[in-house]
Scaffold this motif. Structure first.
Motif, PDB file in Angstrom:
ATOM      1  N   THR C  61      -5.446  24.568  -8.263  1.00  0.00           N
ATOM      2  CA  THR C  61      -6.277  25.770  -8.314  1.00  0.00           C
ATOM      3  C   THR C  61      -5.407  27.013  -8.496  1.00  0.00           C
ATOM      4  O   THR C  61      -5.807  27.959  -9.152  1.00  0.00           O
ATOM      5  CB  THR C  61      -7.156  25.909  -7.051  1.00  0.00           C
ATOM      6  OG1 THR C  61      -6.356  25.680  -5.903  1.00  0.00           O
ATOM      7  CG2 THR C  61      -8.298  24.927  -7.070  1.00  0.00           C
ATOM      8  N   LEU C  64      -4.648  27.271 -12.177  1.00  0.00           N
ATOM      9  CA  LEU C  64      -5.832  27.725 -12.908  1.00  0.00           C
ATOM     10  C   LEU C  64      -6.037  29.222 -12.718  1.00  0.00           C
ATOM     11  O   LEU C  64      -6.344  29.951 -13.660  1.00  0.00           O
ATOM     12  CB  LEU C  64      -7.077  26.980 -12.416  1.00  0.00           C
ATOM     13  CG  LEU C  64      -7.267  25.563 -12.935  1.00  0.00           C
ATOM     14  CD1 LEU C  64      -8.292  24.824 -12.089  1.00  0.00           C
ATOM     15  CD2 LEU C  64      -7.714  25.576 -14.397  1.00  0.00           C
ATOM     16  N   ALA C  65      -5.863  29.649 -11.471  1.00  0.00           N
ATOM     17  CA  ALA C  65      -6.049  31.064 -11.170  1.00  0.00           C
ATOM     18  C   ALA C  65      -5.065  31.901 -11.985  1.00  0.00           C
ATOM     19  O   ALA C  65      -5.419  32.939 -12.543  1.00  0.00           O
ATOM     20  CB  ALA C  65      -5.869  31.309  -9.679  1.00  0.00           C
ATOM     21  N   PHE C  68      -6.230  31.769 -15.798  1.00  0.00           N
ATOM     22  CA  PHE C  68      -7.526  32.305 -16.234  1.00  0.00           C
ATOM     23  C   PHE C  68      -8.028  33.521 -15.469  1.00  0.00           C
ATOM     24  O   PHE C  68      -8.849  34.275 -15.954  1.00  0.00           O
ATOM     25  CB  PHE C  68      -8.601  31.216 -16.131  1.00  0.00           C
ATOM     26  CG  PHE C  68      -8.389  30.088 -17.087  1.00  0.00           C
ATOM     27  CD1 PHE C  68      -8.714  30.228 -18.429  1.00  0.00           C
ATOM     28  CD2 PHE C  68      -7.843  28.880 -16.656  1.00  0.00           C
ATOM     29  CE1 PHE C  68      -8.517  29.186 -19.315  1.00  0.00           C
ATOM     30  CE2 PHE C  68      -7.645  27.836 -17.537  1.00  0.00           C
ATOM     31  CZ  PHE C  68      -7.977  27.991 -18.873  1.00  0.00           C
ATOM     32  N   LEU C  69      -7.570  33.681 -14.222  1.00  0.00           N
ATOM     33  CA  LEU C  69      -8.241  34.674 -13.393  1.00  0.00           C
ATOM     34  C   LEU C  69      -7.484  35.992 -13.247  1.00  0.00           C
ATOM     35  O   LEU C  69      -8.027  36.964 -12.766  1.00  0.00           O
ATOM     36  CB  LEU C  69      -8.527  34.094 -12.000  1.00  0.00           C
ATOM     37  CG  LEU C  69      -9.348  32.798 -11.998  1.00  0.00           C
ATOM     38  CD1 LEU C  69      -9.651  32.376 -10.575  1.00  0.00           C
ATOM     39  CD2 LEU C  69     -10.643  32.959 -12.785  1.00  0.00           C
ATOM     40  N   SER C  70      -6.194  35.999 -13.644  1.00  0.00           N
ATOM     41  CA  SER C  70      -5.467  37.253 -13.423  1.00  0.00           C
ATOM     42  C   SER C  70      -5.443  38.106 -14.684  1.00  0.00           C
ATOM     43  O   SER C  70      -5.845  37.684 -15.750  1.00  0.00           O
ATOM     44  CB  SER C  70      -4.063  36.959 -12.933  1.00  0.00           C
ATOM     45  OG  SER C  70      -3.478  35.967 -13.733  1.00  0.00           O
TER      46      SER C  70
END
Lengths: 334, 345, 70
Positions: C61, C64-65, C68-70
């Motif tokens: 995770t 992935l973070a 894709f998330l930052s």
């Protein structure tokens, strides 16, 4: 003594006398244990508490105990939940024809040992033998009398918003041990039943914290069922922190494989205790000082919101409801 | 994870409908209270759910027929026991004396047949792609051991046609990780080629939050997307051994989904050369399928077209104790949760 | 669908593997995975090991973070 129980052992004749003398009197004897129609004991000072409970468990023996131990713990703990000192028990056995006498001895031994440990005297009993197939091994019913020695008053209806909720050890171990002992799902794990008499802990608690509101014995329905009962009786809501509920790792593994909720697995040596929050620390200190409740944990609090419901704070910061009790526990695949 | 939670909470924009199509996802989302963590602009829709919930009533009637009329030992996963048929359920039959055994694995059912050679043992074979290989392994075991008194009653379903059937109800699928551990990512790429976005998700709290946050982030870019958020379990090729095994024993067939209706080629059944293990053939079960007419509006609830309480059966003919549609069968089903918690979750 | 649990392989005998999930042990089918070795982690469903996995959902995770998330 014969190897197996026959219908003769329940006829009331000399076989019955032999059974009582060699097995029950030998293991359960005390100054009040009677051969007469009823036992006579001095009246204790204080209010009398009385309770009864029937025990059927398959298999009758499991890691951590057997039905004899269980039948003492169950009634002793029920009495203790009222803040009473358990004094006397009666026991009634219904035994299936063909049951091994050696097994009956083991059960009576466990019963005697547990009664001595719990400080309770078994004063009268009854034995019936049922035909093959009419009962599954044996059923035991115990009834007990206890005394409340002070003016303490406990009830599932006394929970107040703000109160702290304590569980006196990890949950679901008895139910899990039984499930494994039945060997229906081919799973092996080192799980021992939590079955234990808890009267000493309850008495120590109410002595130190007479302001205690609720002590409830968590048995077949597990801690989840007790929490819902208290919500109902007290017209309150309950909020628990799901991560704080103690679960043995092996129990977690088993329930994970089968998709079961540990909060709904039976316990036989766990109280749910509810005290006003200002007494939480004192109550925890006392409970942790007694062997059978040394792993006590605060799991949540009583709230005025969502009456009749148990709400859980989840590890990711969400809120959810504990599904209400009453459904048969079935392993899930999806 | 905090980053993911923040993205989910703070999202503002066009309404984003994310559909989970897996009972265990629904269960975990409920158990973790994830809905309450989402911005009001994100809606989680519980899709077709689990293979048990979508098992049609006539299938249950077939199972009960085998227990009652053919004196078979019924072996089943636990969650199927309470699912109602048109008139009865496996648990009611059990109360009436039928032999019903709950097993953890289909192979345990085959073992039971081996141990009870004078009884017919039938396994209720429900499941999506994740479970079907286990069902086939049980048949294979019986075949290899020459066990003649074992058969399976199939209601196995497959996801791709259901994905297509429900695609218009969602902006993004939360694909079931364990299905795609078997089938790989091809079906998801096929959906992507048709313009349907998705993320393949695991089942723990951090996995679910991360997958949902990836959904939100990618959606804002405007292009259809597919992200495998569960690569530790899901490989592109899936499980070639499982795919091969299932293909050898099973062939596609039409399937009826409770509350949704017929979806062509959305199921699998045993190939005819293995029909000695097919309970339907072996016991010549009569067609139990009554005209599928019910006022149950499960399909519309699943597709987010109506709320549970707008269904005429909700809370009346259909309750958690007596469920009619798939959404009432499991505790976490949309209707069951609404019934018990009044829309609070 | 599909209650899955990660478990560690203890031993393998032909098509059968003994697995351990935090102390709960069970024999499961290993027929779907080739050359399974003791010490590996698998995802278990309905009595079968359905996938070889790594037991590390945390770093997954996190990766992935980062992507894709930052």
């Amino acid at each position: 003594m014969d190897e197996r129980i026959t219908l003769n052992h329940g006829s009331g004749g000399h076989k019955t006398s032999e059974l009582i003398a060699d097995i029950f009197k030998k293991n359960l004897d005390n100054e009040y244990f009677t051969a007469d129609d009823a036992a006579v004991m001095p009246a204790p000072e204080g209010r009398i508490v009385m309770s009864t409970d029937g025990f059927i468990v398959s298999p009758w023996e499991f890691p951590g105990g057997n039905i004899g131990k269980l039948s003492v713990c169950g009634t002793v703990n029920d009495i203790a939940c009222m803040g009473a000192r358990p004094l006397y028990l009666t026991c009634s056995y219904v035994i299936e024809e063909g049951f091994a006498v050696a097994d009956l001895v083991r059960i009576a031994e466990a019963m005697g040992e547990t009664a001595r440990k719990a400080g309770v005297k078994i004063v009268a009993g009854d034995t019936k033998v049922a035909g093959k197939g009419q009962v599954d091994g044996l059923f035991i019913t115990t009834a007990g009398v206890g005394v409340i020695e002070n003016d303490v008053s406990l009830s599932g209806s006394y929970a107040k918003p703000g109160d702290s909720i304590i569980v006196t050890g990890d949950v679901g171990r008895h139910g899990c041990a039984i499930l494994l002992a039945r060997d229906e799902y081919g799973i092996e794990a080192d799980v021992t039943s939590d079955c234990a008499p808890l009267a000493d802990a309850a008495l120590a608690l109410i002595k130190a914290v007479p302001e205690t509101h609720v002590i409830r014995d968590s048995t077949r329905g597990g801690v989840g069922t007790v929490l819902y009962e208290i919500c109902d009786q007290s017209n309150v809501g309950i909020e628990i922190v799901s991560d704080s509920v103690p679960v043995d790792p092996a129990v977690k593994g088993v329930t994970g494989l089968l998709g079961l909720e540990p909060l709904y697995l039976a316990c036989e040596g766990r109280f749910v205790v509810i005290v006003p929050s200002e007494f939480e620390e004192k109550a925890m200190e006392i409970l942790r000082s007694v062997e059978s409740t040394k792993d006590s944990v605060v799991i949540g609090k009583v709230v005025s919101d969502h009456q009749g419901k148990v709400v859980m704070k989840t590890p990711v910061g969400g809120m959810t409801f504990l599904p209400p009790p009453g459904k048969e526990l079935l392993p899930r695949i999806c | 994870m905090n980053e993911a939670a923040k993205i989910l909470q703070e999202y503002k924009g066009p309404k984003l409908r994310i559909m989970e199509v897996c009972g265990t996802h629904t269960h975990e989302i409920f158990k973790l209270g994830i809905r309450g963590l989402l911005s009001p602009d994100i809606e989680l829709i519980s899709g077709p759910g689990c293979p048990v919930c979508v098992t049609a009533a006539d299938y249950i009637d077939e199972a009960c027929y085998l227990a009652r009329e053919k004196n078979c030992i019924i072996t089943t996963f636990g969650d199927l026991v309470k699912v109602p048929g048109q008139k009865t359920s496996v648990s009611k039959e059990r109360a009436d004396g039928a032999s019903v055994n709950i097993v953890y694995s289909p192979q345990d059912a085959a073992l039971m047949a081996e141990k009870n050679p004078d009884r017919e043992v039938v396994f209720l074979s429900v499941g999506f792609e994740t479970t079907t290989p286990s069902d086939v392994l049980a048949v294979k075991y019986a075949m290899d051991k020459g066990i003649k008194n074992f058969s399976i009653l199939t209601a196995n379903k497959t996801m791709p046609k259901a994905y297509e059937a429900m695609a218009s109800a969602t902006d993004c699928y939360l694909y079931p990780g364990h299905v795609h551990a078997i089938t790989g990512t091809k079906d998801c790429y096929d959906m992507l080629a048709k313009g349907t976005s998705g993320v393949i998700a695991g089942f723990t709290g951090p996995e679910l939050l991360t997958a949902l946050a990836v959904c939100v982030k990618k959606s804002q870019e405007g292009e259809p997307f597919l992200v495998n958020c569960y690569p530790r379990v899901v490989k592109d090729e899936g499980s070639p051994a499982a795919i091969k095994l299932v293909d050898e024993f099973m062939e596609p067939c039409d399937a009826l989904w409770r509350g949704i209706g017929d979806i062509p080629m959305s199921g699998v059944k045993l190939r005819s050369k293995y029909s000695e293990f097919d309970a339907r053939v072996k016991f010549d079960i009569p067609d139990m399928r009554e005209e599928y007419k019910t006022p149950c509006r499960c399909g519309d609830v699943l597709q987010g077209k109506i709320k549970s309480y707008e269904c005429p059966l909700f809370g009346k003919a259909c309750t958690p104790d007596h469920p009619v549609g798939a959404c009432m069968v499991s505790d976490e089903g949309a209707c069951s949760a609404y019934y018990m918690y009044g829309g609070l979750i | 669908m599909c209650v899955g649990l990660s478990a560690k392989v203890i031993s393998v005998k032909g098509d059968v593997a003994l697995v351990d999930s935090s102390g709960a042990k069970r024999e499961v089918s290993a027929a779907l995975l080739e050359d399974l070795e003791p010490g590996e982690f698998v995802m278990v469903h309905a009595g079968a090991a359905i996938a070889r996995i790594t037991d590390d959902d945390v770093s997954e995770t996190e990766d992935l973070a980062k992507e894709f998330l930052s």
